[in-house]
Design a protein around this motif. Structure first.
Motif, mmCIF file in Angstrom:
data_model
loop_
_atom_site.group_PDB
_atom_site.id
_atom_site.type_symbol
_atom_site.label_atom_id
_atom_site.label_comp_id
_atom_site.label_asym_id
_atom_site.label_seq_id
_atom_site.Cartn_x
_atom_site.Cartn_y
_atom_site.Cartn_z
ATOM 1 N N ASP A 1 0.808 -1.219 0.000
ATOM 2 C CA ASP A 1 0.000 0.000 0.000
ATOM 3 C C ASP A 1 0.841 1.268 0.000
ATOM 4 O O ASP A 1 0.570 2.222 -0.736
ATOM 5 N N ARG A 2 1.864 1.291 0.837
ATOM 6 C CA ARG A 2 2.667 2.507 0.928
ATOM 7 C C ARG A 2 3.363 2.799 -0.392
ATOM 8 O O ARG A 2 3.419 3.949 -0.838
ATOM 9 N N ALA A 3 3.880 1.772 -1.042
ATOM 10 C CA ALA A 3 4.543 1.965 -2.333
ATOM 11 C C ALA A 3 3.567 2.526 -3.365
ATOM 12 O O ALA A 3 3.944 3.354 -4.206
ATOM 13 N N GLY A 4 2.301 2.096 -3.303
ATOM 14 C CA GLY A 4 1.307 2.628 -4.221
ATOM 15 C C GLY A 4 1.088 4.112 -4.021
ATOM 16 O O GLY A 4 1.050 4.899 -4.977
ATOM 17 N N ARG A 5 0.938 4.506 -2.771
ATOM 18 C CA ARG A 5 0.749 5.937 -2.487
ATOM 19 C C ARG A 5 1.969 6.748 -2.927
ATOM 20 O O ARG A 5 1.840 7.830 -3.511
ATOM 21 N N VAL A 6 3.142 6.223 -2.661
ATOM 22 C CA VAL A 6 4.378 6.931 -3.015
ATOM 23 C C VAL A 6 4.480 7.109 -4.530
ATOM 24 O O VAL A 6 4.811 8.194 -5.028
ATOM 25 N N ALA A 7 4.175 6.066 -5.283
ATOM 26 C CA ALA A 7 4.288 6.142 -6.740
ATOM 27 C C ALA A 7 3.327 7.178 -7.312
ATOM 28 O O ALA A 7 3.702 7.977 -8.184
ATOM 29 N N GLY A 8 2.085 7.184 -6.855
ATOM 30 C CA GLY A 8 1.119 8.149 -7.375
ATOM 31 C C GLY A 8 1.510 9.580 -7.074
ATOM 32 O O GLY A 8 1.455 10.458 -7.955
ATOM 33 N N VAL A 9 1.925 9.824 -5.844
ATOM 34 C CA VAL A 9 2.302 11.192 -5.450
ATOM 35 C C VAL A 9 3.564 11.638 -6.170
ATOM 36 O O VAL A 9 3.643 12.757 -6.691
ATOM 37 N N LEU A 10 4.578 10.770 -6.210
ATOM 38 C CA LEU A 10 5.833 11.154 -6.850
ATOM 39 C C LEU A 10 5.645 11.472 -8.330
ATOM 40 O O LEU A 10 6.262 12.400 -8.858
ATOM 41 N N HIS A 11 4.796 10.715 -9.001
ATOM 42 C CA HIS A 11 4.595 11.009 -10.428
ATOM 43 C C HIS A 11 4.068 12.426 -10.634
ATOM 44 O O HIS A 11 4.570 13.159 -11.500
ATOM 45 N N LEU A 12 3.076 12.811 -9.869
ATOM 46 C CA LEU A 12 2.498 14.145 -10.058
ATOM 47 C C LEU A 12 3.486 15.237 -9.670
ATOM 48 O O LEU A 12 3.504 16.312 -10.286
ATOM 49 N N LEU A 13 4.322 14.976 -8.678
ATOM 50 C CA LEU A 13 5.322 15.973 -8.291
ATOM 51 C C LEU A 13 6.393 16.139 -9.361
ATOM 52 O O LEU A 13 6.843 17.245 -9.650
ATOM 53 N N VAL A 14 6.806 15.035 -9.966
ATOM 54 C CA VAL A 14 7.909 15.071 -10.932
ATOM 55 C C VAL A 14 7.428 15.413 -12.334
ATOM 56 O O VAL A 14 8.199 15.916 -13.157
ATOM 57 N N SER A 15 6.160 15.198 -12.625
ATOM 58 C CA SER A 15 5.659 15.320 -13.998
ATOM 59 C C SER A 15 5.743 16.731 -14.564
ATOM 60 O O SER A 15 5.609 16.913 -15.773
ATOM 61 N N ILE A 16 5.945 17.744 -13.720
ATOM 62 C CA ILE A 16 6.084 19.107 -14.232
ATOM 63 C C ILE A 16 7.541 19.578 -14.154
ATOM 64 O O ILE A 16 7.816 20.774 -14.275
ATOM 65 N N GLY A 17 8.469 18.647 -14.010
ATOM 66 C CA GLY A 17 9.858 18.995 -13.773
ATOM 67 C C GLY A 17 10.676 19.261 -15.014
ATOM 68 O O GLY A 17 11.767 18.711 -15.174
ATOM 69 N N LEU A 18 10.153 20.062 -15.927
ATOM 70 C CA LEU A 18 10.876 20.512 -17.104
ATOM 71 C C LEU A 18 10.382 21.917 -17.424
ATOM 72 O O LEU A 18 9.587 22.492 -16.667
#
Length: 508
Positions: free
Chosen positions: A136-153
């Protein structure tokens, strides 16, 4: 977690192997409902926050302008890969056309909402994949990290409603379905990615790896995956014409994909965008590197996915920032795998670093000016003033959004000078000119302008190597039938037809 006398984590992690782990059992219906009811609203709120800058400007980059003009051409009866052309697959032009049919063609707001939904869906699919593998924790981490990193350009690359953003959900869905042994669905998802942008086919590599390692019987699984992939692609080719589809999406881009010309310019762009993504991933890379040194995470397919995506970024040797978005999902999954092994404080540090980097890029998107958009808007106003709504115009440049902003129809199917000169690939060196354009484009271009002469020609080259002075065909046309107007618009020169040319032309 067990530590050795030297403080190493290796013994407690060494039990992990590089083989693909057995999938976790799916949660019992009802028991996992609370997980998603808590996670989905949080991801949705984060997606809205990170995509706020996308609604700030009417356009973010020329790709959006190109798609908007294509959608209008299709709505007016144009045929894709015939009278409406681009080097991209058909799915996104069709999406723009559908959105314009429902909401009108004067705003990209609905497409921006769709792009927000695409990033949210990508985060959810990543969360589901990570949760199945690592908890469960890995799932939450993956979803949050994607949205945080997805604007990193650069915001022009991440906030625009263009190809890579809509390709990501398909690529993640392909890996997720393969992880569950759903081979036909995995093939369908790869097809969706390929029909959005050709480099979406990189997702096929991890799919085939998972099929080889886990499918039984393999032949039946391969047939199902192949049918899922080939069916939609063949349908797209039939709907648009097989010859045109093949030429514009595969065989007609040889000069565009060449590395020759502007090597230093392209290399500098690649290094700059790599540095930007590295900054955005400041919270992801350290845990991945640490776990890579001391343990195996059982994510061989994700490493293959990252490698194939890196190959896709290299394809064509242009290194535009939006190409790098394809790297984000596998990087996020690797980080989720690493962080579920490491101590909790590592997770806190990773999320904090990612949030700080996200805040930096979010501020950039909200505050950064768009000088090229301002230029295109001033140019569009001049075009409206000097032409009638029913008259075709030619904007000779690399900003097709001028057509959309001015509400004027293009006089040719080639919406940028790049298709006719090879400048669209970012080339500014020797491989720019008539002979480097798309094969067969100049005879068609000359015929179109002769049969339907533009009332106005805008030379928006502004000193770039695709200027009319370096192109004999365009130079002769301007000298014979057009005269420049007094003054310029930010350096762009406007030409109107001479009275003798207008009198002699049936269009006149």
């Amino acid at each position: 977690m067990h530590r050795t006398p030297t403080g190493s984590l290796a013994p407690s992690l060494s039990v992990r192997t590089s083989r693909v782990p057995r999938p976790r059992a799916e949660p019992v219906p009802g028991r996992g409902a609370g997980y998603w009811t808590r996670l989905l609203p949080a991801l949705a709120a984060l997606a809205v926050l990170t995509r706020l800058p996308s609604f700030r400007h009417s356009l973010w980059n020329p790709d959006e302008g190109y798609l908007a003009v294509q959608a209008r051409q299709l709505a007016a009866g144009g045929a894709l890969y015939d009278t409406v052309v681009d080097r991209k697959p058909p799915l996104l032009p069709w999406l723009y056309e559908a959105a314009f049919a429902v909401f009108g063609d004067t705003s990209l707001g609905p497409l921006r909402v769709a792009a927000l939904g695409a990033q949210l869906l990508t985060a959810v699919l990543l969360a589901s994949t990570a949760r199945r593998r690592w908890g469960d924790r890995a799932g939450r981490v993956a979803g949050v990290l994607h949205l945080l990193v997805s604007i990193g350009l650069n915001p022009e690359d991440t906030q625009a409603a263009t190809f890579e953003v809509f390709m990501l959900p398909f690529t993640v869905a392909a890996v997720r379905c393969a992880d569950r042994g759903q081979w036909a669905r995995a093939g369908l998802a790869v097809a969706g990615a390929v029909l959005t942008k050709q480099t979406g086919g990189a997702a096929l590599v991890p799919v085939l790896w998972l099929l080889w390692r886990t499918a039984a019987p393999r032949r039946a699984a391969l047939l199902r995956a192949g049918a899922g992939l080939c069916g939609p692609v063949l349908l797209g080719a039939l709907l648009t014409g097989p010859a045109g589809f093949l030429f514009w999406t595969v065989t007609g881009s040889g000069a565009y994909a060449s590395f020759t010309g502007s090597e230093l310019h392209v290399l500098a762009r690649g290094l700059a965008n790599t540095a930007l993504l590295a900054l955005a991933c400041a919270g992801l890379v350290p845990p991945v590197v640490r776990v890579l040194r001391i343990a195996r995470t059982g994510a061989a397919d994700v490493w293959l996915w990252l490698a194939s995506s890196a190959g896709a970024v290299l394809t064509g040797f242009h290194f535009f920032g939006h190409y790098y978005l394809q790297l984000v999902p596998p990087l996020v999954l690797l980080a989720a795998a690493a962080l579920q092994i490491l101590p909790p404080q590592r997770l806190t540090a990773a999320l904090l670093a990612s949030a700080c980097a996200c805040a930096l890029f979010l501020t950039w998107g909200l505050l950064a000016p768009r000088p090229e958009l301002a230029h295109a808007e001033r140019l569009a106003a001049a075009v409206r003033e000097r032409s009638a709504p029913h008259e075709p115009v030619l904007v000779w440049g690399i900003h097709p959004e001028t057509y959309w902003l001015s509400h004027r129809a293009p006089a040719t199917r080639y919406l940028t000078a790049g298709l006719l000169t090879n400048y669209s690939g970012g080339r500014d060196g020797p491989q720019v000119g008539e002979k480097y354009g798309v094969a067969g484009s100049w005879p068609v271009f000359r015929t179109e302008l002769a049969e339907r002469p533009p009332a106005l020609i805008v030379d928006d080259s502004r000193g770039e190597p695709y200027g009319p002075e370096r192109l004999p065909s365009l130079r002769r046309l301007l000298a014979a039938h057009y005269e420049p107007l007094a003054g310029t618009v930010d350096g762009a020169v406007l030409y109107v037809r001479t009275q003798s040319a207008s009198a002699a032309s049936p269009a006149g």
